[in-house]
Design a protein around this motif. Structure first.
Motif, PDB file in Angstrom:
ATOM      1  N   TYR A  63      62.135   1.220 -62.140  1.00  0.00           N
ATOM      2  CA  TYR A  63      61.310   1.999 -61.636  1.00  0.00           C
ATOM      3  C   TYR A  63      61.853   3.438 -62.473  1.00  0.00           C
ATOM      4  O   TYR A  63      61.137   3.091 -63.499  1.00  0.00           O
ATOM      5  N   LEU A  64      62.676   3.785 -61.782  1.00  0.00           N
ATOM      6  CA  LEU A  64      62.692   4.990 -62.357  1.00  0.00           C
ATOM      7  C   LEU A  64      63.662   5.259 -64.059  1.00  0.00           C
ATOM      8  O   LEU A  64      62.671   6.169 -64.730  1.00  0.00           O
ATOM      9  N   ALA A  65      64.665   4.964 -63.598  1.00  0.00           N
ATOM     10  CA  ALA A  65      64.783   4.628 -64.971  1.00  0.00           C
ATOM     11  C   ALA A  65      64.345   4.159 -65.948  1.00  0.00           C
ATOM     12  O   ALA A  65      64.368   5.014 -67.778  1.00  0.00           O
ATOM     13  N   PHE A  69      61.791   7.459 -66.781  1.00  0.00           N
ATOM     14  CA  PHE A  69      62.905   8.106 -68.027  1.00  0.00           C
ATOM     15  C   PHE A  69      62.489   7.475 -69.136  1.00  0.00           C
ATOM     16  O   PHE A  69      62.740   7.930 -70.126  1.00  0.00           O
ATOM     17  N   LEU A  70      62.236   5.842 -69.656  1.00  0.00           N
ATOM     18  CA  LEU A  70      62.312   5.292 -70.522  1.00  0.00           C
ATOM     19  C   LEU A  70      60.953   5.450 -71.412  1.00  0.00           C
ATOM     20  O   LEU A  70      60.409   4.230 -71.867  1.00  0.00           O
ATOM     21  N   LYS A  74      54.201   3.829 -68.540  1.00  0.00           N
ATOM     22  CA  LYS A  74      53.433   4.576 -69.839  1.00  0.00           C
ATOM     23  C   LYS A  74      52.672   3.325 -70.769  1.00  0.00           C
ATOM     24  O   LYS A  74      51.270   3.213 -71.060  1.00  0.00           O
ATOM     25  N   ASN A  75      53.094   2.544 -71.030  1.00  0.00           N
ATOM     26  CA  ASN A  75      52.860   1.754 -72.256  1.00  0.00           C
ATOM     27  C   ASN A  75      52.182   0.475 -71.874  1.00  0.00           C
ATOM     28  O   ASN A  75      51.944  -0.800 -72.844  1.00  0.00           O
ATOM     29  N   MET A  76      52.679  -0.094 -70.040  1.00  0.00           N
ATOM     30  CA  MET A  76      52.000  -0.750 -69.365  1.00  0.00           C
ATOM     31  C   MET A  76      51.480  -0.940 -67.893  1.00  0.00           C
ATOM     32  O   MET A  76      51.539   0.010 -67.779  1.00  0.00           O
ATOM     33  N   GLU A  77      50.361  -1.808 -68.230  1.00  0.00           N
ATOM     34  CA  GLU A  77      49.313  -1.856 -67.235  1.00  0.00           C
ATOM     35  C   GLU A  77      50.149  -2.285 -65.852  1.00  0.00           C
ATOM     36  O   GLU A  77      50.603  -3.803 -65.898  1.00  0.00           O
ATOM     37  N   LEU A 205      62.842  -7.039 -67.036  1.00  0.00           N
ATOM     38  CA  LEU A 205      62.879  -5.241 -66.180  1.00  0.00           C
ATOM     39  C   LEU A 205      62.443  -4.725 -68.240  1.00  0.00           C
ATOM     40  O   LEU A 205      62.070  -3.538 -68.115  1.00  0.00           O
ATOM     41  N   TYR A 206      62.246  -5.716 -69.265  1.00  0.00           N
ATOM     42  CA  TYR A 206      61.571  -5.160 -70.108  1.00  0.00           C
ATOM     43  C   TYR A 206      61.022  -6.296 -70.639  1.00  0.00           C
ATOM     44  O   TYR A 206      60.174  -7.914 -70.077  1.00  0.00           O
ATOM     45  N   VAL A 207      59.754  -6.424 -71.666  1.00  0.00           N
ATOM     46  CA  VAL A 207      58.765  -7.224 -71.921  1.00  0.00           C
ATOM     47  C   VAL A 207      59.838  -8.134 -73.276  1.00  0.00           C
ATOM     48  O   VAL A 207      60.212  -7.980 -74.961  1.00  0.00           O
ATOM     49  N   TRP A 208      58.955  -9.658 -73.499  1.00  0.00           N
ATOM     50  CA  TRP A 208      59.212 -10.005 -74.274  1.00  0.00           C
ATOM     51  C   TRP A 208      58.940 -10.244 -75.270  1.00  0.00           C
ATOM     52  O   TRP A 208      59.450 -10.220 -75.940  1.00  0.00           O
TER      53      TRP A 208
END
Length: 288
Positions: A63-65, A69-70, A74-77, A205-208
């Protein structure tokens, strides 16, 4: 005059009926699960509390990384729910698969002394992983409820399907690599690599959508053909999406195409693992 009882068919020593033997030996399976739990936490102060600590630390680091940090937060609900729902599922797969692959070697002394259905060792590791998964699932459910979780019946159903995919896949791969590890100890290193890669090759960890934007059109179906990717997305659909405004996109044809494909691949892996196990288990005692 007594009638002779029918003779039982002869069975080749050291060979069983594969996974079909597991339901007949439920008591032994329960003993093996209890043994695994007791051995793992022998001398431990915190015991089962480690089931909360490990995913908690993983969540905090990622979550921190990635979230802070990335900027994914902010971009995901409700990015924390998205992240943790993927972490708990991939942790279950890693534990069930990794321990299943090491089960034969770890129980080599017992295998060499007596005969019992050896598949029980692999199946017991899946049950132990499920026991460790349940506390993490409770934390996930609590977090979802706190942010307004309102799932439909379909979303509850896909959560069960996601777990079924992961159970079948981890059990099948555990059988395959459990056999391979008996003959080639390098298999343990391959298992560690696969477990690490699985975390990054699926949208934990990321979005598809990031993958869909970067991969060429022909490569994205290969990405979606990964049963772990499908299971993680089903978990996101069941846990994360009901906590959002409903606008979060899901991969195209996730339910209609990729979920049956993932179930089919996982089932094929389990069947192949069972066949491989039954063919080679007679040599386990000699190799171990």
């Amino acid at each position: 005059m007594s009638t002779a009882s029918p003779l039982e068919p002869l069975v080749r020593p050291g060979h069983g009926r594969g996974l079909a033997d597991v339901p007949r030996h439920r008591y032994l399976l329960r003993l093996l699960v209890n043994k695994e739990i007791q051995v793992r936490y022998r001398g431990s102060i915190l015991g089962l509390v480690w089931s909360y600590i490990k995913p908690g630390v993983q969540f905090l680091v990622f979550y921190l990384a990635l979230g802070l940090f990335l900027g994914l937060n902010k971009n995901m609900e409700n990015y924390p729910v998205y992240l943790f729902s993927g972490i708990v599922l991939i942790n279950f797969f890693g534990e069930a698969f990794g321990n299943g692959a090491r089960a034969m070697v770890a129980n080599g002394a017992l295998i060499k002394k007596i005969y019992l259905p050896r598949e029980l060792f692999s199946v017991s590791t899946v049950w132990v992983a499920l026991i460790h998964f349940l506390p993490q699932l409770l934390v996930l459910l609590l977090a979802c409820l706190l942010v307004g979780w309102h799932p439909s019946l379909l979303q509850l159903a896909v959560i069960v399907v996601a777990m079924l995919i992961m159970v079948l896949l981890s059990a099948g791969l555990g059988l395959v690599f459990g056999v391979a590890n008996v003959f080639f100890r390098d298999s343990e290193n391959i298992v560690d690599l696969l477990t690490m890669v699985a975390t990054w090759l699926s949208p934990v960890l990321y979005v598809w959508t990031m993958v869909a934007q970067e991969l060429p059109g022909w490569a994205f179906p290969l990405y979606m053909a990964n049963p772990i990717t499908v299971a993680v997305e089903l978990f996101h659909y069941g846990f994360w999406q009901p906590t959002t405004s409903g606008t979060a996109p899901i991969p195209p044809h996730l339910l209609s195409l990729w979920t049956p494909v993932a179930l089919g691949i996982s089932l094929v892996v389990l069947v192949l693992g069972d066949l491989m196990f039954r063919r080679l288990e007679g040599r386990f005692a000699q190799e171990l």
